[in-house]
Structure formats: structure tokens, C-alpha cells
Design a protein around this motif. Structure first.
Motif, PDB file in Angstrom:
ATOM      1  N   ASN A 250       0.822  -1.211   0.000  1.00 13.68           N
ATOM      2  CA  ASN A 250       0.000   0.000   0.000  1.00 13.68           C
ATOM      3  C   ASN A 250       0.855   1.260   0.000  1.00 13.68           C
ATOM      4  OD1 ASN A 250      -2.864  -0.713  -0.038  1.00 13.68           O
ATOM      5  ND2 ASN A 250      -2.461  -1.756   1.898  1.00 13.68           N
ATOM      6  N   LYS A 253       1.885   1.792  -3.579  1.00 13.81           N
ATOM      7  CA  LYS A 253       0.765   2.312  -4.370  1.00 13.81           C
ATOM      8  C   LYS A 253       0.503   3.774  -4.044  1.00 13.81           C
ATOM      9  CE  LYS A 253      -1.549  -2.140  -4.972  1.00 13.81           C
ATOM     10  NZ  LYS A 253      -2.735  -2.960  -4.646  1.00 13.81           N
ATOM     11  N   THR A 254       0.692   4.150  -2.781  1.00 11.35           N
ATOM     12  CA  THR A 254       0.528   5.555  -2.402  1.00 11.35           C
ATOM     13  C   THR A 254       1.497   6.433  -3.198  1.00 11.35           C
ATOM     14  OG1 THR A 254      -0.154   4.955  -0.155  1.00 11.35           O
ATOM     15  CG2 THR A 254       0.624   7.206  -0.493  1.00 11.35           C
ATOM     16  N   HIS A 269      -4.891   4.596  -0.376  1.00 11.77           N
ATOM     17  CA  HIS A 269      -3.808   3.688   0.007  1.00 11.77           C
ATOM     18  C   HIS A 269      -2.987   4.257   1.176  1.00 11.77           C
ATOM     19  CE1 HIS A 269      -4.412   0.648  -3.048  1.00 11.77           C
ATOM     20  NE2 HIS A 269      -4.590   1.600  -3.938  1.00 11.77           N
TER      21      HIS A 269
END
Length: 298
Positions: A250, A253-254, A269
Motif C-alpha cells: 500500500n 501504491k501511495t 492507500h
């Protein structure tokens, strides 16, 4: 004695739900069910709209979250049954009568749910859960029951409950601000010896996500609580905690969505990362929301 809609109090938790409340309350009134709206400090006209529609309104001074607000509504009700209803849900014609008939037919059951029909026409069913035994989570395809069926979990979007049983179990876990409250309740109901019944003859239309207006900040908050609550219920029920690789994924993805300037997904995210880190550090969801009043944990 045969039950009637007068034996039910519908509890509707509102948070900036002015757009959807009229249809929700109109459907309940059409079924003869009185509504109690617990307003979680909405910034819009939710409370005023509820009053105009004849609902009893309890105003929280702060956003108490879904479960805690429903607990307050259940304590304030004085009927044998409560009907948990999301504000973006419209109960179908005849659904209340079908739910009450099921409650009479299955006295060992404590929770009853209608078929939830989404705007696409898809029927939402929840046969699997993080809190379910592995052997109940293996089916890839969801098979809709033909007729009434006992299920391990029911959605909290619309749920008829025997009020005395609900209160005896402590209601929804007040440590949870958002997410997994209904899964946790269903598991505790089953462990206490109560069946959960999916009532085929009852139907409700669910807007799914239309309870309040979306924003990047709300996506962050929602995903924070989703991640935190997953850790909380896993610890509570002695299950394996999510692994640290999910935080790494995550986090990546952020950064990725931030680089392409997709703020909504970046914030979602980022919320997952922050919620997981807070849970691993032992922070509470209530502390994040600034809620000092604690209820006994069931």
C-alpha cells in the motif's frame, strides 16, 4: 402473539446523508415502521430532514461511528425488534412482514436479513468473511439461497434483530469506529447459540456507498479504519494478523498514485498504511476520532 410493524424500531445512522434519507424514511413509513435517526454530527440538513419525515432524532455531538451510534439507538428504542437500516437503503414492499414472519418461524434465530439488491440488479450476499472459518471461505462462486437459509454472516446494511439479544451481547463492539462491526456481531451471535437467517421473501434496495458524499479525505479515513479494524477483529478472535508486506504494497501504491497525481487513490492507500501502522502500534480507533467516552467492550 403475532408481531406487527409496531413492534419494530428502525434505527438509521446518518452522517451527511441528506440526499438519501427521504427515500429511506419514506420506504420505512410505507411499511408502517417507526424510525429513529441517530445523527452523527452531520454538516448537512440530515437531522432536520429526518424530523420533517416524522422520525425521532438523536443528535450526537460528534461522529460516533456506525456501531456506537446504532448502540445508542438500540438503547433508546422500546420495541422487541430493531431494524438496522443504512440511510442509502430502501426497504421493499412487504419486506417487513416477511422478516417478522421469519422471526416467528425461527425462534432460535436472532438476526434476519433481506435480499439486498444493488443498483445494477446484482444481489449482494456475504457468505465469506475475515472472521469465518477457512472451510466456509473457499467457494469462489456465490450461490444465492433458494428460500430462507441460515448463513454464517449477514450484512449490517439491513438487519432485523431481537433487541433483547442484541443488548445482552453488548451490541456492536464500541471499540470499532467503522468496518467489521456486523461481521463481529454475527460471529458473537453464532457463538452464543443464535441462528442468522437470510429471508428470501424480503427485499431491500441498497445504494452502496451513497450514505454520504465522497471526498479524498473521507477515503483516507475510511481506509484507515478498514485497515485498523481488520487488525482489531483478528486480535479479538485469535486470528492471524495481516502481514507487513501489505503495508509495503500500500505504501508503494501511495507513492505511485501520487506520482500520477491521482489524489483519490493516493489518499485511499495512504489511509490503509496509516491505519495498519496505528493498529500495530496499539493505537485505538476512538483516539484517532477524539472520542473520549468509552462503552464497555462486548
Amino acid at each position: 402473539m403475532t408481531s406487527s410493524p409496531a413492534d419494530i424500531t428502525a434505527i438509521v445512522v446518518a452522517y451527511d446523508s441528506a440526499e438519501v434519507l427521504p427515500d429511506c424514511l419514506a420506504a420505512l413509513a410505507g411499511e408502517g415502521v417507526g424510525a429513529l435517526v441517530v445523527d452523527n454530527a452531520s454538516g448537512d440538513a440530515s437531522a432536520a430532514i429526518a424530523e420533517r419525515w416524522g422520525a425521532r432524532v438523536l443528535r450526537n455531538g460528534a461522529n460516533e461511528g456506525y456501531g456506537r451510534a446504532n448502540n445508542r439507538g438500540a438503547r433508546a428504542a422500546d420495541t422487541p425488534f430493531i431494524l438496522i437500516v443504512n440511510p442509502d437503503l430502501e426497504i421493499g414492499k412487504g419486506a417487513v412482514a416477511a422478516l417478522l414472519a421469519a422471526a416467528e418461524a425461527y425462534p432460535d434465530a436472532a438476526a434476519f436479513a433481506p435480499r439486498l439488491v444493488e443498483p445494477s440488479g446484482r444481489v449482494f450476499l456475504q457468505p465469506r468473511s475475515l472472521l469465518s472459518p477457512d472451510h466456509l471461505n473457499r467457494a469462489r462462486d456465490i450461490v444465492l439461497p433458494e428460500g430462507d437459509a441460515c448463513l454464517p454472516f449477514l450484512s449490517g446494511a439491513c438487519l432485523l434483530l431481537r433487541r433483547d439479544v442484541f443488548l445482552a451481547l453488548g451490541g456492536f463492539d464500541p471499540a470499532i469506529f467503522l468496518f467489521y462491526e456486523d461481521d463481529d456481531l454475527c460471529r458473537r451471535l453464532r457463538e452464543a447459540g443464535h441462528a442468522l437467517v437470510h429471508v428470501d421473501g424480503a427485499e431491500a434496495r441498497h445504494g452502496r456507498g451513497r450514505s454520504s458524499a465522497p471526498s479524498a479525505a473521507r477515503r483516507f479515513t475510511a481506509r484507515w479504519h478498514l485497515a485498523w479494524s481488520e487488525y482489531h477483529v483478528a486480535r479479538k478472535h485469535g486470528m492471524r494478523l495481516p502481514g507487513p508486506m501489505r503495508i509495503v504494497e500500500n505504501g508503494a501504491k501511495t507513492i505511485g498514485y501520487g506520482m500520477i497525481l491521482n489524489q483519490d487513490k493516493m489518499m485511499a492507500h495512504a489511509g490503509s498504511v496509516a491505519g495498519a501502522l496505528a493498529a500495530r502500534a496499539g493505537r485505538s480507533a476512538l483516539a484517532r476520532q477524539g472520542l473520549d467516552k468509552a462503552e464497555p467492550r462486548p
